[in-house]
Scaffold this active site. Structure first.
Site, mmCIF file in Angstrom:
data_model
loop_
_atom_site.group_PDB
_atom_site.id
_atom_site.type_symbol
_atom_site.label_atom_id
_atom_site.label_comp_id
_atom_site.label_asym_id
_atom_site.label_seq_id
_atom_site.Cartn_x
_atom_site.Cartn_y
_atom_site.Cartn_z
ATOM 1 N N SER A 122 3.967 -2.284 10.216
ATOM 2 C CA SER A 122 5.423 -2.393 10.375
ATOM 3 C C SER A 122 5.972 -3.765 9.962
ATOM 4 O O SER A 122 6.884 -4.299 10.607
ATOM 5 C CB SER A 122 5.856 -2.037 11.804
ATOM 6 O OG SER A 122 5.498 -0.691 12.097
ATOM 7 N N HIS A 158 -9.317 1.267 5.303
ATOM 8 C CA HIS A 158 -8.004 1.424 5.943
ATOM 9 C C HIS A 158 -8.147 2.340 7.160
ATOM 10 O O HIS A 158 -8.939 3.276 7.147
ATOM 11 C CB HIS A 158 -6.997 2.009 4.942
ATOM 12 C CG HIS A 158 -5.593 1.934 5.463
ATOM 13 N ND1 HIS A 158 -5.087 2.851 6.357
ATOM 14 C CD2 HIS A 158 -4.602 1.043 5.237
ATOM 15 C CE1 HIS A 158 -3.841 2.517 6.658
ATOM 16 N NE2 HIS A 158 -3.517 1.423 5.997
ATOM 17 N N GLY A 180 3.101 2.227 10.748
ATOM 18 C CA GLY A 180 4.039 3.338 10.564
ATOM 19 C C GLY A 180 4.816 3.699 11.811
ATOM 20 O O GLY A 180 5.462 4.733 11.873
ATOM 21 N N GLU A 216 -4.955 -4.876 10.704
ATOM 22 C CA GLU A 216 -3.872 -3.920 10.911
ATOM 23 C C GLU A 216 -4.095 -3.191 12.235
ATOM 24 O O GLU A 216 -4.888 -2.235 12.301
ATOM 25 C CB GLU A 216 -3.853 -2.872 9.786
ATOM 26 C CG GLU A 216 -3.641 -3.450 8.403
ATOM 27 C CD GLU A 216 -3.095 -2.384 7.443
ATOM 28 O OE1 GLU A 216 -1.978 -2.583 6.950
ATOM 29 O OE2 GLU A 216 -3.765 -1.371 7.215
ATOM 30 N N LYS A 258 0.100 4.322 -0.219
ATOM 31 C CA LYS A 258 -0.498 5.516 0.403
ATOM 32 C C LYS A 258 -0.256 6.725 -0.508
ATOM 33 O O LYS A 258 -0.333 6.598 -1.725
ATOM 34 C CB LYS A 258 0.040 5.696 1.823
ATOM 35 C CG LYS A 258 -0.089 4.393 2.649
ATOM 36 C CD LYS A 258 0.208 4.534 4.107
ATOM 37 C CE LYS A 258 0.013 3.197 4.810
ATOM 38 N NZ LYS A 258 0.205 3.241 6.251
ATOM 39 N N ASN A 279 0.877 -1.178 0.000
ATOM 40 C CA ASN A 279 0.000 0.000 0.000
ATOM 41 C C ASN A 279 0.911 1.224 0.000
ATOM 42 O O ASN A 279 1.544 1.525 1.004
ATOM 43 C CB ASN A 279 -0.885 -0.039 1.256
ATOM 44 C CG ASN A 279 -1.709 1.216 1.411
ATOM 45 O OD1 ASN A 279 -1.790 2.047 0.499
ATOM 46 N ND2 ASN A 279 -2.328 1.378 2.578
ATOM 47 N N GLU A 320 -6.459 4.693 8.184
ATOM 48 C CA GLU A 320 -6.261 6.123 7.881
ATOM 49 C C GLU A 320 -7.540 6.721 7.281
ATOM 50 O O GLU A 320 -7.869 7.880 7.528
ATOM 51 C CB GLU A 320 -5.052 6.287 6.952
ATOM 52 C CG GLU A 320 -3.755 6.051 7.719
ATOM 53 C CD GLU A 320 -2.608 5.478 6.915
ATOM 54 O OE1 GLU A 320 -2.630 5.547 5.676
ATOM 55 O OE2 GLU A 320 -1.682 4.935 7.545
HETATM 56 P P1 13P Z 1 3.482 0.271 7.644
HETATM 57 O O1 13P Z 1 3.958 -1.015 7.014
HETATM 58 O O2 13P Z 1 4.238 1.479 7.137
HETATM 59 O O3 13P Z 1 3.399 0.199 9.132
HETATM 60 O O4 13P Z 1 1.977 0.520 7.110
HETATM 61 C C1 13P Z 1 1.051 -0.516 7.214
HETATM 62 C C2 13P Z 1 -0.174 -0.128 6.481
HETATM 63 O O5 13P Z 1 -0.902 0.759 6.890
HETATM 64 C C3 13P Z 1 -0.475 -0.818 5.220
HETATM 65 O O6 13P Z 1 -1.767 -0.558 4.798
#
Ligand code: 13P
Length: 254
Positions: A214, A96, A174, A168, A11, A9, A98
């Protein structure tokens, strides 16, 4: 046996030109990567046509990161499922954390998007996960059960088999903090048990559940080695060809 699925992903990263650079380099490494895994890239909308054009003859599939629940009309800034189909997108990430936290997407809205995606034969990667506060307050199972039950309302058994779930934990996204393999396995096992309640064991045993948060080359093997973890949704480490390739190699083996 569930076939693992590993997705990057991106983003809000990589316009068409960076997308092209990544795909050209990644494609040159593809022959050395394990075969028994579905690989998906999720660029931003603007880069989707470039990605699907470059990957037209590849085993790598393309996902959008979001989608409107509407078909057309006065919805400024939105993209429809039909538009994604028109540029040959296969999957769509929905719900997601976010989108939930920053843009206020509710379980009901995400559910409308999931149903719309299935109508158009786009495969949802349906994301769920708890915040640190929710986990510390002992609400992990309640949060996941609600997200699944409300987010997948009216999804048929057949559609469920074409749905990927991404667990997740928000506190692991992140942050560099990964759920321990045991924490992740426990949550995945719980998610599967909720699916069993809703769809029966023959469906729940077939649904693929990715872990995200992560994921890196050095933790992929242990995470993906867990019984109920069927792949990864990778953020930061999916932006570099070498780390994404290493996650696939380490996570799936030869
Ligand atoms: P990270 O791997 O950067 O922690 O992000 C995970 C994520 O949100 C994938 O959709």
């Amino acid at each position: 046996m569930r076939k693992p699925i590993i997705a990057a992903n991106w983003k809000l990263n990589k316009g068409p030109s960076d997308t092209e650079d990544f795909i050209q380099s990644f494609e040159s490494k593809l022959n050395d990567l394990p075969k028994g895994v579905d690989i998906v890239l999720a660029p931003p909308y603007i880069s989707l046509p470039k990605a699907t054009e470059l990957l037209a003859h590849s085993r790598v599939r393309v996902a959008a990161q979001n989608m409107s629940e509407q078909d057309s009309g006065a919805y400024t800034g939105e993209i429809s499922a039909l538009m994604l189909k028109e540029v040959f997108v296969n999957y769509v990430i929905l719900g997601h954390s976010e989108r939930r936290a920053i843009y206020g997407e509710s379980d009901a809205l995400i559910n409308a998007k999931v149903l719309k995606a299935h109508d158009l034969e786009l495969r949802p990667i349906f994301c769920i996960g708890e915040t640190l506060q929710e986990r510390e307050d002992g609400k992990l199972e309640d949060v996941l059960r609600t997200q699944i039950t409300d987010g997948l309302k009216d999804v048929s058994e057949k559609q469920m088999l074409d749905t990927v779930i991404a667990y997740e934990p928000v506190w692991a996204i992140g942050t560099g903090v990964t759920a321990s393999p045991q924490q992740a396995q426990d949550a995945h096992e719980f998610v599967r048990s909720v699916l069993t309640d809703l769809y029966g064991v023959s469906v729940s045993e077939k649904v693929r559940i990715q872990y995200g948060g992560s994921v890196k080359p050095d933790n992929a093997k242990e995470l993906l080695g867990q019984k109920d973890i069927d792949g990864a949704l990778v953020g930061g480490a999916g932006l570099e060809v070498s780390s994404f390739a290493d996650i696939i190699r380490n996570g799936v083996g030869e």
